[in-house]
Design a protein around this motif. Structure first.
Motif, mmCIF file in Angstrom:
data_model
loop_
_atom_site.group_PDB
_atom_site.id
_atom_site.type_symbol
_atom_site.label_atom_id
_atom_site.label_comp_id
_atom_site.label_asym_id
_atom_site.label_seq_id
_atom_site.Cartn_x
_atom_site.Cartn_y
_atom_site.Cartn_z
ATOM 1 N N LEU A 16 33.702 27.775 42.518
ATOM 2 C CA LEU A 16 34.982 28.223 41.970
ATOM 3 C C LEU A 16 35.298 29.634 42.471
ATOM 4 O O LEU A 16 36.442 29.945 42.826
ATOM 5 N N VAL A 17 34.255 30.478 42.494
ATOM 6 C CA VAL A 17 34.426 31.850 42.989
ATOM 7 C C VAL A 17 34.809 31.831 44.470
ATOM 8 O O VAL A 17 35.709 32.548 44.904
ATOM 9 N N TRP A 19 36.305 29.414 46.038
ATOM 10 C CA TRP A 19 37.664 28.887 46.112
ATOM 11 C C TRP A 19 38.671 30.015 45.859
ATOM 12 O O TRP A 19 39.695 30.122 46.534
ATOM 13 N N ALA A 20 38.345 30.891 44.880
ATOM 14 C CA ALA A 20 39.245 32.014 44.586
ATOM 15 C C ALA A 20 39.231 33.022 45.738
ATOM 16 O O ALA A 20 40.274 33.528 46.139
ATOM 17 N N PHE A 21 38.045 33.256 46.302
ATOM 18 C CA PHE A 21 37.911 34.207 47.422
ATOM 19 C C PHE A 21 38.785 33.801 48.604
ATOM 20 O O PHE A 21 39.449 34.623 49.213
ATOM 21 N N GLU A 23 41.272 31.878 48.535
ATOM 22 C CA GLU A 23 42.613 31.552 48.051
ATOM 23 C C GLU A 23 42.981 30.092 48.303
ATOM 24 O O GLU A 23 44.088 29.759 48.737
ATOM 25 N N GLY A 24 42.000 29.205 48.067
ATOM 26 C CA GLY A 24 42.246 27.777 48.163
ATOM 27 C C GLY A 24 42.274 27.214 49.570
ATOM 28 O O GLY A 24 42.576 26.039 49.754
ATOM 29 N N MET A 63 35.064 35.858 24.937
ATOM 30 C CA MET A 63 35.849 36.560 25.956
ATOM 31 C C MET A 63 37.174 37.057 25.369
ATOM 32 O O MET A 63 37.595 38.184 25.649
ATOM 33 N N PHE A 66 36.457 39.905 23.190
ATOM 34 C CA PHE A 66 36.074 41.028 24.033
ATOM 35 C C PHE A 66 37.301 41.705 24.650
ATOM 36 O O PHE A 66 37.420 42.932 24.642
ATOM 37 N N ILE A 67 38.239 40.881 25.159
ATOM 38 C CA ILE A 67 39.441 41.456 25.774
ATOM 39 C C ILE A 67 40.245 42.231 24.729
ATOM 40 O O ILE A 67 40.682 43.352 24.964
ATOM 41 N N SER A 70 38.447 45.456 23.960
ATOM 42 C CA SER A 70 38.458 46.455 25.026
ATOM 43 C C SER A 70 39.841 47.095 25.155
ATOM 44 O O SER A 70 39.946 48.255 25.547
ATOM 45 N N VAL A 71 40.889 46.342 24.772
ATOM 46 C CA VAL A 71 42.223 46.960 24.717
ATOM 47 C C VAL A 71 42.228 48.033 23.635
ATOM 48 O O VAL A 71 42.677 49.164 23.852
ATOM 49 N N LEU B 46 41.373 49.326 30.990
ATOM 50 C CA LEU B 46 42.635 48.895 30.402
ATOM 51 C C LEU B 46 43.752 49.038 31.442
ATOM 52 O O LEU B 46 44.605 48.151 31.577
ATOM 53 N N SER B 61 49.534 31.312 44.592
ATOM 54 C CA SER B 61 48.811 30.104 44.167
ATOM 55 C C SER B 61 47.846 30.436 43.042
ATOM 56 O O SER B 61 47.580 31.603 42.755
ATOM 57 N N ALA B 63 44.704 29.885 43.047
ATOM 58 C CA ALA B 63 43.469 30.452 43.583
ATOM 59 C C ALA B 63 43.603 31.962 43.771
ATOM 60 O O ALA B 63 42.692 32.724 43.450
ATOM 61 N N SER B 64 44.753 32.403 44.305
ATOM 62 C CA SER B 64 44.880 33.847 44.511
ATOM 63 C C SER B 64 45.038 34.578 43.184
ATOM 64 O O SER B 64 44.604 35.716 43.053
ATOM 65 N N MET B 66 43.412 33.649 40.519
ATOM 66 C CA MET B 66 42.028 33.757 40.053
ATOM 67 C C MET B 66 41.282 34.861 40.768
ATOM 68 O O MET B 66 40.416 35.508 40.198
ATOM 69 N N LYS B 67 41.637 35.057 42.036
ATOM 70 C CA LYS B 67 40.997 36.119 42.818
ATOM 71 C C LYS B 67 41.275 37.484 42.183
ATOM 72 O O LYS B 67 40.378 38.316 42.043
ATOM 73 N N LEU B 70 39.351 37.793 39.078
ATOM 74 C CA LEU B 70 37.958 38.012 39.452
ATOM 75 C C LEU B 70 37.710 39.487 39.777
ATOM 76 O O LEU B 70 36.670 40.049 39.403
#
Lengths: 169, 105
Positions: A16-17, A19-21, A23-24, A63, A66-67, A70-71, B46, B61, B63-64, B66-67, B70
């Protein structure tokens, strides 16, 4: 059996990481797969699958919590910084955690670093030293709440939360 | 509709930059290393969070998107870890000093 599940879930997470890197983009998937497999095996050496397993739904709730916190933390420090009198009263506090050693304690220490007014200084087994921006804040109650939430993430039950060993300063 | 989204993005970006500025102000207003770290980690996270939120609607997209998320997550982990390491170093230095032993930096 649990090792296989651990490897598989880590590989899915890393894919998944990847895939994100990328950008699909599917053209680099072969290279990505090699990296994912290598990384999962290295992660297995670095973080062996323990008895503590992360549960997905409580982790998602954690999560969100946590978010939100943290705000609050960011706004809290910003408010102190912008007020002319600079209301801080820094000091150290020491707590003993009731979570098991290893990843639960580590997650707690890292979470506390991003929570309002606290910063993890050292984690030695279950002994956690916190630096607090304001020692008059209800740090202990905060820590107990986070501890309970982390216990739920790992599917553990805690009878009593962290207890304070008396801070200095 | 797009105008509303763009306005929200602008507001979020400005909020992010304001928080980054306040975090940097912390470096000047706070006098101790550890209180400065409080300011830098929390307020900057923040700020980055607001910037990431502002960028999300314009992503081409999933994916981007999510990037970008991340990037925020990794920055969170990195700042928590580095804050912890600096705090530990400061603490052990203080302990060395209070014990009266001589330390050479």
């Amino acid at each position: 059996m649990s090792t296989v599940i651990t490897i598989l879930s880590r590989m899915i997470l890393l894919l998944l990481v990847w895939w994100a890197f990328t950008e699909g983009d599917r053209s680099g998937i072969g290279f990505g797969l090699v990296i994912v497999i290598l990384a999962s095996f290295i992660s297995l050496r670095l973080f062996p699958p323990g008895t503590a397993r992360v549960r997905p739904l409580p982790f998602l709730l954690f999560m969100l919590f946590f978010i939100g916190r943290s705000v609050v933390a960011g706004i809290d420090v910003a408010r102190r910084l912008l007020s002319p009198s600079l209301p801080v009263n820094p000091g150290y506090l020491t707590f003993y955690l009731s979570l098991p050693e290893g990843s639960p304690c580590w997650l707690l220490a890292n979470t506390m670093s991003l929570m309002p007014g606290t910063l993890s200084v050292s984690l030695d087994g279950t002994r956690l030293d916190l630096h607090c921006l304001d020692t008059r804040d209800p740090v202990e109650a905060d820590l107990k709440a986070v501890e309970q939430k982390i216990a739920r993430v790992f599917g553990l039950s805690l009878h009593d939360g962290a207890w304070r060993a008396g801070g200095n300063e | 509709m797009t105008e509303i989204v763009q306005m929200v993005q602008g507001v979020l970006l400005i909020a992010g930059c304001v928080f980054f500025a306040i975090g940097t102000l912390g470096l000047f207003r706070f006098s101790e290393t550890l209180t400065r770290i409080h300011a830098l980690t929390k307020v900057d996270n923040l700020g980055l969070g607001f910037v990431v939120l502002a960028l999300l609607p314009g992503m081409p997209s999933l994916a981007s998107g999510m990037k970008v998320v991340l990037i925020w997550l990794v920055a969170l982990v990195a700042s928590a870890t580095s804050a912890h390491l600096i705090a530990r170093a400061v603490r052990s230095q203080e302990r060395g000093r209070s014990a009266g032993s001589e330390h050479h930096d």
